[in-house]
Design an enzyme around this catalytic site. Sequence first.
Site, PDB file in Angstrom:
ATOM      1  CG  ASN A  46      -0.429  -0.192   2.523  1.00 27.09           C
ATOM      2  OD1 ASN A  46       0.587  -0.871   2.694  1.00 27.09           O
ATOM      3  ND2 ASN A  46      -1.055   0.401   3.526  1.00 27.09           N
ATOM      4  CD  GLU A  48      -1.554   4.734   4.569  1.00 25.96           C
ATOM      5  OE1 GLU A  48      -1.097   5.597   5.355  1.00 25.96           O
ATOM      6  OE2 GLU A  48      -2.268   3.780   4.943  1.00 25.96           O
ATOM      7  CB  CYS A  57      -5.395  -1.367  -1.914  1.00 27.32           C
ATOM      8  SG  CYS A  57      -6.720  -0.643  -0.955  1.00 27.32           S
ATOM      9  CD  GLU A  59      -5.303  -6.048  -1.108  1.00 26.66           C
ATOM     10  OE1 GLU A  59      -4.820  -4.891  -1.087  1.00 26.66           O
ATOM     11  OE2 GLU A  59      -5.994  -6.513  -0.195  1.00 26.66           O
ATOM     12  CB  CYS A  88     -10.892  -2.923   0.515  1.00 28.81           C
ATOM     13  SG  CYS A  88     -10.294  -2.248  -1.041  1.00 28.81           S
ATOM     14  CB  CYS A  91      -8.736  -4.916  -3.671  1.00 27.23           C
ATOM     15  SG  CYS A  91      -7.627  -3.535  -3.311  1.00 27.23           S
TER      16      CYS A  91
END
Length: 131
Positions: A46, A48, A57, A59, A88, A91
């Site tokens: 990830n 940010e 994310c 994935e 999530c 994803c």
Amino acid sequence: MTTADSNMELLQAAAEARLRAHAEYSHFKVGAALLTEDGIIVRGCNVENSSFGLTLCAERVAITSAVTEGHLAFQSLAVVTDRQVAPCGACRQVMAEFCEEEFPIFVASADNLGEFKQLSLGELLPERFRL
Ligand code: THU
């Protein structure tokens, strides 16, 4: 290599990717590792941003990297975080672009890779959107 060995190798790759996470704001580091149809492992973490909504994310980083390298078919995905968490919703939908319902997803806690849980895309996203 047995299936169990290759699952552990994938989880280990996800754990390594997790160490590269840029998670300055949530401090929740996620690593992902995608096994392509031809046996290559592509990692993601990830990433940010101070503009929080721009966060990527792990994935989706793995999937978009793989696609960029020309891989469009995948065998499995491993996701490693502080604890066992399922990907999530966003994803899941991105996975559904490339993977079928049986697609296996291994989730594990970084401190106990051996006790991973196996999920399938179909159980996480039973009614996928597709054009
Ligand atoms: N995150 C992922 O990398 N994958 C998911 O499936 C859920 C959430 C990241 C995004 C953000 O950097 C942090 O976890 C907390 O939401």
